[in-house]
Design a protein around this motif. Structure first.
Motif, PDB file in Angstrom:
ATOM      1  N   LEU A 414      32.325  30.599  27.406  1.00 55.64           N
ATOM      2  CA  LEU A 414      33.484  29.717  27.401  1.00 55.64           C
ATOM      3  C   LEU A 414      34.114  29.636  28.781  1.00 55.64           C
ATOM      4  O   LEU A 414      34.460  28.573  29.261  1.00 55.64           O
ATOM      5  N   PHE A 415      34.284  30.793  29.433  1.00 51.03           N
ATOM      6  CA  PHE A 415      34.846  30.860  30.782  1.00 51.03           C
ATOM      7  C   PHE A 415      33.753  31.270  31.767  1.00 51.03           C
ATOM      8  O   PHE A 415      32.985  32.199  31.493  1.00 51.03           O
ATOM      9  N   LYS A 416      33.699  30.582  32.880  1.00 47.06           N
ATOM     10  CA  LYS A 416      32.753  30.928  33.943  1.00 47.06           C
ATOM     11  C   LYS A 416      33.545  31.458  35.129  1.00 47.06           C
ATOM     12  O   LYS A 416      34.405  30.754  35.666  1.00 47.06           O
ATOM     13  N   LEU A 417      33.262  32.683  35.535  1.00 47.46           N
ATOM     14  CA  LEU A 417      34.018  33.333  36.611  1.00 47.46           C
ATOM     15  C   LEU A 417      33.090  33.703  37.750  1.00 47.46           C
ATOM     16  O   LEU A 417      31.967  34.163  37.540  1.00 47.46           O
ATOM     17  N   GLU A 418      33.620  33.521  38.952  1.00 44.61           N
ATOM     18  CA  GLU A 418      32.876  33.891  40.151  1.00 44.61           C
ATOM     19  C   GLU A 418      33.884  34.350  41.200  1.00 44.61           C
ATOM     20  O   GLU A 418      34.983  33.805  41.282  1.00 44.61           O
ATOM     21  N   ILE A 419      33.501  35.391  41.956  1.00 42.81           N
ATOM     22  CA  ILE A 419      34.350  35.848  43.053  1.00 42.81           C
ATOM     23  C   ILE A 419      33.760  35.293  44.345  1.00 42.81           C
ATOM     24  O   ILE A 419      32.637  35.634  44.732  1.00 42.81           O
ATOM     25  N   LEU A 420      34.535  34.423  45.016  1.00 45.20           N
ATOM     26  CA  LEU A 420      34.063  33.768  46.225  1.00 45.20           C
ATOM     27  C   LEU A 420      34.415  34.590  47.453  1.00 45.20           C
ATOM     28  O   LEU A 420      35.202  35.546  47.387  1.00 45.20           O
ATOM     29  N   SER A 421      33.844  34.213  48.590  1.00 49.16           N
ATOM     30  CA  SER A 421      34.153  34.906  49.837  1.00 49.16           C
ATOM     31  C   SER A 421      35.634  34.788  50.136  1.00 49.16           C
ATOM     32  O   SER A 421      36.284  33.791  49.784  1.00 49.16           O
ATOM     33  N   GLY A 422      36.191  35.793  50.772  1.00 49.90           N
ATOM     34  CA  GLY A 422      37.625  35.823  51.038  1.00 49.90           C
ATOM     35  C   GLY A 422      38.404  36.372  49.864  1.00 49.90           C
ATOM     36  O   GLY A 422      39.625  36.221  49.813  1.00 49.90           O
ATOM     37  N   ILE A 446      39.037  39.483  28.228  1.00 50.48           N
ATOM     38  CA  ILE A 446      39.705  40.430  29.140  1.00 50.48           C
ATOM     39  C   ILE A 446      38.689  41.061  30.079  1.00 50.48           C
ATOM     40  O   ILE A 446      38.917  41.166  31.303  1.00 50.48           O
ATOM     41  N   GLU A 447      37.550  41.475  29.520  1.00 50.75           N
ATOM     42  CA  GLU A 447      36.550  42.180  30.326  1.00 50.75           C
ATOM     43  C   GLU A 447      35.811  41.249  31.273  1.00 50.75           C
ATOM     44  O   GLU A 447      35.426  41.652  32.375  1.00 50.75           O
ATOM     45  N   THR A 448      35.602  40.004  30.862  1.00 50.66           N
ATOM     46  CA  THR A 448      34.794  39.093  31.701  1.00 50.66           C
ATOM     47  C   THR A 448      35.632  38.203  32.606  1.00 50.66           C
ATOM     48  O   THR A 448      35.102  37.606  33.540  1.00 50.66           O
ATOM     49  N   VAL A 449      36.953  38.107  32.329  1.00 44.36           N
ATOM     50  CA  VAL A 449      37.787  37.201  33.123  1.00 44.36           C
ATOM     51  C   VAL A 449      38.952  37.931  33.766  1.00 44.36           C
ATOM     52  O   VAL A 449      39.026  38.061  35.002  1.00 44.36           O
ATOM     53  N   TRP A 450      39.882  38.449  32.960  1.00 45.48           N
ATOM     54  CA  TRP A 450      41.152  38.890  33.511  1.00 45.48           C
ATOM     55  C   TRP A 450      41.052  40.172  34.329  1.00 45.48           C
ATOM     56  O   TRP A 450      41.725  40.293  35.349  1.00 45.48           O
ATOM     57  N   ARG A 451      40.195  41.114  33.910  1.00 40.14           N
ATOM     58  CA  ARG A 451      40.072  42.335  34.732  1.00 40.14           C
ATOM     59  C   ARG A 451      39.377  42.041  36.065  1.00 40.14           C
ATOM     60  O   ARG A 451      39.848  42.479  37.117  1.00 40.14           O
ATOM     61  N   PRO A 452      38.251  41.315  36.063  1.00 36.52           N
ATOM     62  CA  PRO A 452      37.607  41.038  37.366  1.00 36.52           C
ATOM     63  C   PRO A 452      38.482  40.222  38.311  1.00 36.52           C
ATOM     64  O   PRO A 452      38.401  40.365  39.530  1.00 36.52           O
ATOM     65  N   VAL A 453      39.333  39.360  37.757  1.00 42.80           N
ATOM     66  CA  VAL A 453      40.056  38.435  38.625  1.00 42.80           C
ATOM     67  C   VAL A 453      41.391  38.998  39.109  1.00 42.80           C
ATOM     68  O   VAL A 453      41.987  38.479  40.054  1.00 42.80           O
ATOM     69  N   LYS A 454      41.875  40.059  38.468  1.00 46.46           N
ATOM     70  CA  LYS A 454      43.252  40.510  38.740  1.00 46.46           C
ATOM     71  C   LYS A 454      43.453  40.977  40.177  1.00 46.46           C
ATOM     72  O   LYS A 454      44.564  40.910  40.707  1.00 46.46           O
ATOM     73  N   ASP A 455      42.395  41.471  40.839  1.00 42.99           N
ATOM     74  CA  ASP A 455      42.553  41.987  42.202  1.00 42.99           C
ATOM     75  C   ASP A 455      42.205  40.957  43.281  1.00 42.99           C
ATOM     76  O   ASP A 455      42.219  41.285  44.471  1.00 42.99           O
ATOM     77  N   THR A 456      41.884  39.741  42.897  1.00 38.55           N
ATOM     78  CA  THR A 456      41.623  38.709  43.910  1.00 38.55           C
ATOM     79  C   THR A 456      42.938  38.285  44.553  1.00 38.55           C
ATOM     80  O   THR A 456      44.012  38.426  43.971  1.00 38.55           O
ATOM     81  N   GLU A 457      42.834  37.760  45.754  1.00 39.23           N
ATOM     82  CA  GLU A 457      44.045  37.341  46.468  1.00 39.23           C
ATOM     83  C   GLU A 457      44.542  35.969  46.027  1.00 39.23           C
ATOM     84  O   GLU A 457      45.747  35.701  46.062  1.00 39.23           O
ATOM     85  N   ASP A 458      43.612  35.107  45.653  1.00 46.84           N
ATOM     86  CA  ASP A 458      43.969  33.774  45.179  1.00 46.84           C
ATOM     87  C   ASP A 458      42.994  33.397  44.073  1.00 46.84           C
ATOM     88  O   ASP A 458      41.904  33.968  43.953  1.00 46.84           O
ATOM     89  N   LEU A 459      43.382  32.391  43.274  1.00 48.14           N
ATOM     90  CA  LEU A 459      42.554  31.996  42.141  1.00 48.14           C
ATOM     91  C   LEU A 459      42.428  30.470  42.100  1.00 48.14           C
ATOM     92  O   LEU A 459      43.425  29.746  42.138  1.00 48.14           O
ATOM     93  N   ILE A 460      41.168  30.012  42.036  1.00 48.57           N
ATOM     94  CA  ILE A 460      40.888  28.584  41.824  1.00 48.57           C
ATOM     95  C   ILE A 460      40.512  28.395  40.364  1.00 48.57           C
ATOM     96  O   ILE A 460      39.592  29.029  39.860  1.00 48.57           O
ATOM     97  N   ILE A 461      41.250  27.526  39.664  1.00 42.60           N
ATOM     98  CA  ILE A 461      40.948  27.187  38.268  1.00 42.60           C
ATOM     99  C   ILE A 461      40.392  25.772  38.248  1.00 42.60           C
ATOM    100  O   ILE A 461      41.088  24.814  38.593  1.00 42.60           O
TER     101      ILE A 461
END
Length: 903
Positions: A414-422, A446-461
């Motif tokens: 349902l959600f596709k997550l990726e951590i980009l450079s920066g 929570i495990e596939t989206v919110w935990r991995p993304v919480k420490d990023t500096e910015d978020l693109i939706i």
């Protein structure tokens, strides 16, 4: 008119082309001219004609044509061409015997009755529709003579019908005097109406035609439907009748364009020559249109083959009869379901007063209703259209919600997550799931989206491919974008069907880690982003929680339902839900406009650029505030503005800023709003501003001449009034350098005048250093005059400015009157000069209030960026009151438009 003066000159030219030879008498031409001048119903088109004819005869230009019929044809062509009137004809008929038919009113009653029976037909058709055909419009005297018979045998038989077809397709004769009688039958008794104006040239009289206040028997009135049938045979008084009923909006005219006849045409003999000229001797002018049906005919409201006129009329009557019921049904639906309850009374009141007389089809009715409703209140969601055969009472979108089973069947998550450079998170989802799905899949998300993304500096939706889904999922997803401890009001929904308003807030019981409210969120959109996807983008923007990048969204989210208008093929789409933001403003649908508009395929790249730019914004805002506190003339205001800038930054109000230009615009608005000083300004400039450069160099003698010619305009007006205009305040060093030439070329012409007008209407300012020098010329040498005091915030000192002890050339002195002209663009040093002269009561100021610019503003670079701040650094204290000058500009003694100030 110049064209009509040459009437017979054109005839002569035609003669020259067509025939040469033989003879005819010039008297013929003069006789024709006399007839036209005395009888033609447009005498204003004949001014100067007789003189032109005499001149043509005297000059010998009239050529000789032996064949009289040919001559008649040539004369016809000339007269019609010159006067542009095809009714004017010349004929040669030596054996013609005029026949005058007897007047109708003079005929015996029995003969009149037979005539009327042969020219009038009536019938009551199905659905109580009256049909009345008349092939001759009887005149007023005849109508009066047969009043009771006409009433009993014609009007009384159709008066009770609910609608009428009035057939004039074969009406080729009649009298204009009978028209008011018929129009009155189809009108109310009050008020009486001016329906036509007739001018008769032979008697030079004008007669107005009005409806009649009293009629024998019952009127048909103006409320029942009336269809008038016409054809190309319809002519004369029948045309006048159709034209009047059409433009009174009393009837719909059906058929083809009428013949284009005339009120009255006479065939007049030209002397004893055997020639006749046919002349329109009367004309009609309609008081509604100011025009006439003559020559051009009556154009139908609905064009059809005349043979199909009756069938079309029946169809129109059926449509027209349905209009009141359809309008009432539309009003009932609006009253019951429209989400803007406070707008309903105005909408219904306007509909009740709307004139639907021009509506001839359901498409017309839909267009008319849409126009009138939007006129009262612009809501693009409220719309009426034809349903193209659809009989559904309610039109629903085919939306398949994402359920647990459908998610399990998806190949992709349902959600596709990726951590980009920066360390930038990238989250894409193409549908909004139902709250049930979100709860059931909570642990997995929570495990596939919110935990991995919480420490990023910015978020693109990424919502570029999101076509909607469940609105109920919005509060859950939005809650992750704010701090858990916050109770943030997200939006409200008003449901008109249930008559309930529900407020939605962030949820405090979300299980996963929230992203918080501090880090940047960038929402990507495209033309395909729809429904709940649009709502999410709209809310992130209106809550100042995110920056929207991409294309304007689809605008499909209307929160509306479509209801069929009973007994029609019309449907009304009406918003039943209002989606309200935190400010109480309703989103009226339409697409979400991104903060940064780019093509969808470029949105990710643009988001990265904006993320990098946003890193610099806190420092730039801080630097702008610091510059303000250092240089602005009112310290307490500078401190208040700086604190506000920091508060807005903290609240996310600069997230909509996407480049230097938009940042400069937003900072300028914030500075001016808080300080009330429109002189504060932030601008972006790729090159170093001019104010950073050195002052202009001293000009050469040749350059001095160019400067004087460019800057100064001098004139001595009648009454020994001097006029001096200059559109820029030059630096004092430049003025001193060109002083000798300036005194010789400019000042010497003005110094001896009795009164001086100084025109500053086009002077936007310049260097304030010139003000003391200019003022000195208008005061006596001793004592020196205190002009004003300057307090410089940066230098923290006050300087008293006075007139100069000496000037080049003669002074104007302190006694002669001076008038200063100003406009709304008079600014900076120019308005300081005007204010000084006004404060010291040395001049009368006339014109518009000035711009209110600063006497001196400093320009300061904000950090190492291309942003610059223009900050007023000096306060000017009045020499009279000791108070600081207002920033609102100079108020003239006499207020006038700038264009009128000199007069």
């Amino acid at each position: 008119m110049a064209g009509t003066v040459r009437v017979f000159a054109l005839i002569i030219t035609a003669c020259r082309v067509l025939l040469v030879g033989a003879s005819f008498q010039p008297a013929l031409v003069l006789d024709m001219a006399k007839i036209l001048l005395e009888n033609y119903c447009f005498p204003e088109n004949l001014v100067g004609m007789q003189e032109a004819i005499q001149q043509a005869i005297s000059s010998g230009e009239i050529l000789h044509i032996s064949d009289r019929k040919t001559l008649a044809a040539v004369l016809t062509a000339g007269v019609q061409g010159a006067l542009n009137d095809p009714r004017l004809t010349v004929s040669y008929e030596p054996n013609y015997i005029p026949i005058t038919p007897p007047a109708l009113q003079s005929l015996p009653t029995e003969q009149l009755i037979r005539l009327i029976r042969n020219t009038v037909k009536l019938e009551v058709m199905d659905n109580n529709v009256g049909y009345l055909r008349t092939d001759r419009i009887i005149g007023q005297e005849t109508a009066a003579k047969l009043g009771r018979l006409l009433h009993d045998n014609i009007w009384k038989k159709v008066a009770h019908t609910s609608a009428m077809i009035f057939d004039l397709r074969f009406s080729t004769a009649g009298e204009i005097s009978g028209v008011p009688y018929i129009v009155s039958f189809f009108s109310d008794s009050e008020p009486i109406l001016h329906i036509d104006t007739i001018y008769e040239r032979p008697t030079n009289t004008t007669k107005e035609l009005w409806t009649m206040p009293n009629l024998l028997g019952e009127r048909y009135g103006k409320r029942k439907e009336l269809i008038v049938l016409i054809s190309k045979r319809t002519t004369g008084a029948a045309e006048a009748l159709a034209y009047i009923l059409k433009h009174l909006k009393r009837a719909i005219v059906v058929g083809e364009r009428s013949a284009g006849g005339s009120i009255k045409v006479e065939k007049l003999k030209v002397g004893d020559s055997g020639f006749y000229i046919t002349v329109p001797v009367a004309r009609s002018v309609n008081p509604v249109t100011g025009q006439s049906w003559e020559v051009t005919g009556v154009s139908p409201t609905v064009t059809v083959n005349p043979k199909e006129g009756i069938a079309k009329a029946k169809s129109l009557i059926a449509i027209r009869k349905s209009i009141p019921k359809a309008v009432k049904r539309v009003a009932d639906i609006i009253k019951q379901f429209y989400a803007f309850k406070d707008k309903i009374p105005a909408l219904l009141n306007h509909l009740s007063k709307t004139d639907f007389s021009t509506v001839i089809s359901e498409e017309d009715l839909a267009a008319k209703l849409n126009y009138e409703l939007q006129f009262v209140f612009e809501d693009p969601r409220l719309n009426i259209k034809t349903l193209q055969g659809s009989s559904d009472k309610e039109e629903e979108l085919d939306v398949t919600p994402i359920t647990h089973s459908s998610v399990d069947n998806l190949n992709d998550p349902l959600f596709k997550l990726e951590i980009l450079s920066g360390n930038i998170g990238y989250l894409r989802f193409d549908r909004f799931p139902t709250p049930t799905v979100l709860i059931e899949l909570e642990d997995r998300i929570i495990e596939t989206v919110w935990r991995p993304v919480k420490d990023t500096e910015d978020l693109i939706i990424d919502l570029r491919y999101n076509t909607g889904g469940s609105t109920e999922a919005l509060p859950i997803l939005l809650s992750y974008m704010f701090d858990i401890s916050s109770d943030t009001h997200l939006f409200s929904i008003y449901d008109s069907i249930r008559n309930t308003t529900v407020d939605f807030h962030t949820l405090r019981n979300i299980s996963g880690p929230s992203y918080g409210s501090k880090k940047g969120v960038y929402v990507l959109t495209s033309y395909y982003t729809a429904e709940a996807g649009e709502e999410f983008a709209f809310l992130m923007q209106s809550l100042h929680r995110g920056t929207v990048v991409g294309e304007i969204t689809s605008g499909m989210l209307l929160h509306s339902r479509t209801y069929q208008v009973e007994e029609t093929s019309l449907g009304i789409t009406i918003p039943v839900i209002n989606f309200l933001d935190i400010h109480g403003e309703c989103w009226l649908g339409g697409g979400v406009v991104p903060d940064a508009i780019v093509l969808a395929e470029d949105a990710v790249e643009r988001a990265h650029e904006i993320i990098a730019f946003h890193k610099d914004i806190p420092a730039l805002v801080q630097e702008a505030g610091d510059l303000l506190e250092t240089h602005y003339i009112v310290p307490e205001v500078a401190d208040r503005v700086n604190r506000l800038l920091q508060s807005k930054l903290k609240e996310g109000l600069y997230r909509s800023v996407v480049d230097y230009e938009s940042l400069a615009s937003q900072l300028t608005a914030d500075l001016q709003e808080t300080s009330g000083d429109h002189r504060l300004h932030i601008f972006n400039c790729e090159t170093e501003p001019e104010s950073f450069h050195n002052l202009p160099k001293t000009p050469s003698p040749e350059e001095a001449g160019f400067i004087i010619d460019a800057l100064f305009k001098v004139e001595v007006l009648s009454g020994n009034i001097g006029y001096l205009r200059f559109d820029m305040m030059e630096d004092v060093k430049i003025l001193q350098a060109i002083g000798p030439q300036l005194v010789k070329v400019v000042w010497s012409k003005l110094v001896s005048t009795d009164v001086l007008i100084i025109d500053l209407r086009y002077n936007t300012g310049g260097y304030s250093t010139a003000i003391p020098l200019l003022c000195t010329y208008f005061f006596d040498a001793q004592p020196l005059k205190h002009l004003y005091t300057i307090f410089d915030r940066s230098r923290k000192n006050a300087t008293k400015v006075t007139t100069l002890p000496e000037v080049l050339g003669q002074r104007y002195g302190s006694q002669k009157d001076i008038y200063i002209l100003t406009s709304h663009i008079t600014g900076s040093a120019a308005e300081a000069f005007a204010r000084t002269m006004k404060d010291l009561k040395r001049a009368t100021v006339i014109g518009e209030p000035t711009i209110g610019g600063a006497l001196s503003s400093g320009t300061y670079q904000i950090g190492n960026s291309i942003l610059y701040a223009s900050i007023p650094k000096q306060a000017v204290l009045s020499a009279v009151t000791g108070n600081a000058w207002s920033v609102s500009g100079v108020e003239p003694h006499i207020v006038a438009q700038a264009s009128d100030a000199l007069n």
